[in-house]
Motif scaffolding. Structure first.
Motif, PDB file in Angstrom:
ATOM      1  N   TYR A 190       0.825  -1.208   0.000  1.00 29.52           N
ATOM      2  CA  TYR A 190       0.000   0.000   0.000  1.00 29.52           C
ATOM      3  C   TYR A 190       0.861   1.260   0.000  1.00 29.52           C
ATOM      4  CZ  TYR A 190      -3.780  -3.234   1.080  1.00 29.52           C
ATOM      5  OH  TYR A 190      -4.672  -4.263   1.027  1.00 29.52           O
ATOM      6  N   GLY A 191       2.018   1.210   0.650  1.00 28.59           N
ATOM      7  CA  GLY A 191       2.921   2.353   0.630  1.00 28.59           C
ATOM      8  C   GLY A 191       3.404   2.664  -0.771  1.00 28.59           C
ATOM      9  N   PHE A 192       3.716   1.618  -1.536  1.00 30.99           N
ATOM     10  CA  PHE A 192       4.136   1.783  -2.927  1.00 30.99           C
ATOM     11  C   PHE A 192       3.014   2.442  -3.730  1.00 30.99           C
ATOM     12  CE2 PHE A 192       4.231   0.194  -7.288  1.00 30.99           C
ATOM     13  CZ  PHE A 192       5.556   0.399  -7.646  1.00 30.99           C
ATOM     14  N   LEU A 193       1.783   1.994  -3.509  1.00 29.63           N
ATOM     15  CA  LEU A 193       0.637   2.544  -4.234  1.00 29.63           C
ATOM     16  C   LEU A 193       0.401   4.000  -3.863  1.00 29.63           C
ATOM     17  CD1 LEU A 193      -1.823   2.116  -6.081  1.00 29.63           C
ATOM     18  CD2 LEU A 193      -3.067   1.231  -4.107  1.00 29.63           C
ATOM     19  N   LEU A 194       0.491   4.321  -2.576  1.00 25.19           N
ATOM     20  CA  LEU A 194       0.245   5.692  -2.133  1.00 25.19           C
ATOM     21  C   LEU A 194       1.312   6.652  -2.657  1.00 25.19           C
ATOM     22  CD1 LEU A 194      -0.867   5.054   1.570  1.00 25.19           C
ATOM     23  CD2 LEU A 194      -2.310   5.705  -0.369  1.00 25.19           C
ATOM     24  N   ARG A 195       2.564   6.199  -2.707  1.00 30.11           N
ATOM     25  CA  ARG A 195       3.621   7.071  -3.235  1.00 30.11           C
ATOM     26  C   ARG A 195       3.381   7.384  -4.703  1.00 30.11           C
ATOM     27  NH1 ARG A 195       6.878   3.607  -0.166  1.00 30.11           N
ATOM     28  NH2 ARG A 195       7.507   2.461  -2.045  1.00 30.11           N
ATOM     29  N   ARG A 196       2.916   6.399  -5.461  1.00 28.86           N
ATOM     30  CA  ARG A 196       2.672   6.623  -6.880  1.00 28.86           C
ATOM     31  C   ARG A 196       1.458   7.524  -7.114  1.00 28.86           C
ATOM     32  NH1 ARG A 196       6.888   4.911  -6.248  1.00 28.86           N
ATOM     33  NH2 ARG A 196       8.107   3.478  -7.551  1.00 28.86           N
ATOM     34  N   LEU A 197       0.586   7.633  -6.120  1.00 32.27           N
ATOM     35  CA  LEU A 197      -0.583   8.503  -6.262  1.00 32.27           C
ATOM     36  C   LEU A 197      -0.220   9.986  -6.195  1.00 32.27           C
ATOM     37  CD1 LEU A 197      -3.344   6.664  -4.178  1.00 32.27           C
ATOM     38  CD2 LEU A 197      -3.159   6.854  -6.652  1.00 32.27           C
ATOM     39  N   LEU A 198       1.018  10.296  -5.814  1.00 30.88           N
ATOM     40  CA  LEU A 198       1.432  11.690  -5.747  1.00 30.88           C
ATOM     41  C   LEU A 198       1.403  12.364  -7.110  1.00 30.88           C
ATOM     42  CD1 LEU A 198       4.440  11.458  -3.261  1.00 30.88           C
ATOM     43  CD2 LEU A 198       2.133  12.304  -2.806  1.00 30.88           C
ATOM     44  N   ILE A 199       1.317  11.560  -8.177  1.00 29.05           N
ATOM     45  CA  ILE A 199       1.282  12.134  -9.514  1.00 29.05           C
ATOM     46  C   ILE A 199       0.034  12.992  -9.732  1.00 29.05           C
ATOM     47  CG2 ILE A 199       0.042  10.230 -10.605  1.00 29.05           C
ATOM     48  CD1 ILE A 199       1.880  10.511 -13.000  1.00 29.05           C
TER      49      ILE A 199
END
Length: 253
Positions: free
Chosen positions: A65-74
């Motif tokens: 989930y951390g990986f997914l949340l970081r990519r949502l910064l786009i």
């Protein structure tokens, strides 16, 4: 179509989602996004359920989930746009913490934020579980215009080549004592961009001539033919079907 690049969004793992044929995942994500966009903005609980569905997919795909949340910064620029809407929109207004906010702007901000975030999250999950080469094969399998697929293929293939060309040009400038430190150096940077464009254009012509000399006639040969069974289609469409049920409940309540 052998673009063997591994993009930064892809996360290698062995999961049922990774093993699905790419065109089934592309179709499922597209259907999911259509359902999300079609959901009435007033059904806030429905968007929470959509987020839970994506969370289940991420768990099954073994995407942290951390990986997914970081990519949502786009989507930060879209968030900034949504934050401004209550201040600039017209119509009925309400007071909140001493600020006058537009009711229609608040609904619009929520609509953009909720649906945009879910769409980006679904796209990130697709990119995290599907290699670029497989995505291109999936697009080809879904009968997208071959020219568009070929353009995307060459863009992926030669993106790193052009980036490396720009890096060598930067090193060449710095080795001669150049350092961009103000507006007076913009002319040099503009000339660099022009030289990069000319080199890229000439490279494209050479590649095109090489392809023609090898029998290219407008279509690329398909090396790997990807197919999907009925069970794989059913598994892939579990997400959009569940989302459709939630959407119908949102319209009925």
């Amino acid at each position: 179509m052998g673009a063997g690049h591994v993009h930064k969004l892809y996360r290698h793992a062995h999961s049922p989602v990774h093993d699905l044929p790419p065109h089934t995942k592309l179709a499922a994500v597209f259907a999911f996004v259509v359902v999300v966009v079609s959901t009435p903005r007033e059904a806030m609980w429905a968007f929470g359920l959509y987020a839970m569905l994506l969370g289940v997919v991420a768990y099954v795909a073994r995407v942290p989930y951390g990986f997914l949340l970081r990519r949502l910064l786009i989507e930060v620029p879209f968030v900034a746009f949504a934050v401004l809407m209550p201040f600039v929109a017209q119509g009925e207004r309400v007071e909140f913490l001493g600020m006058s906010l537009s009711v229609s702007g608040l609904w619009g901000a929520w609509n953009v934020l909720a649906k945009g975030t879910l769409g980006v999250a679904a796209s990130v999950l697709l990119a995290s579980t599907t290699e670029l080469r497989a995505l291109l094969l999936g697009l080809q399998r879904l009968r997208l215009p071959p020219l568009l697929v070929q353009i995307a293929s060459f863009m992926i293939r030669y993106g790193d080549v052009i980036t490396d060309e720009l890096r060598r040009m930067r090193i060449a400038r710095e080795s001669r004592g150049f350092e961009a430190s103000g507006v007076r150096h913009w002319g040099v940077l503009a000339k660099t961009a022009g030289a990069l464009f000319i080199r890229s254009y000439e490279r494209g012509e050479r590649v095109h001539l090489a392809m023609i000399s090898r029998g290219y006639a407008g279509t690329m040969p398909v090396i790997d033919e990807v197919t999907a069974s009925r069970a794989q289609w059913s598994y892939a469409f579990a997400l959009p079907v569940a989302a459709l049920v939630v959407c119908l409940l949102g319209w009925s309540l």
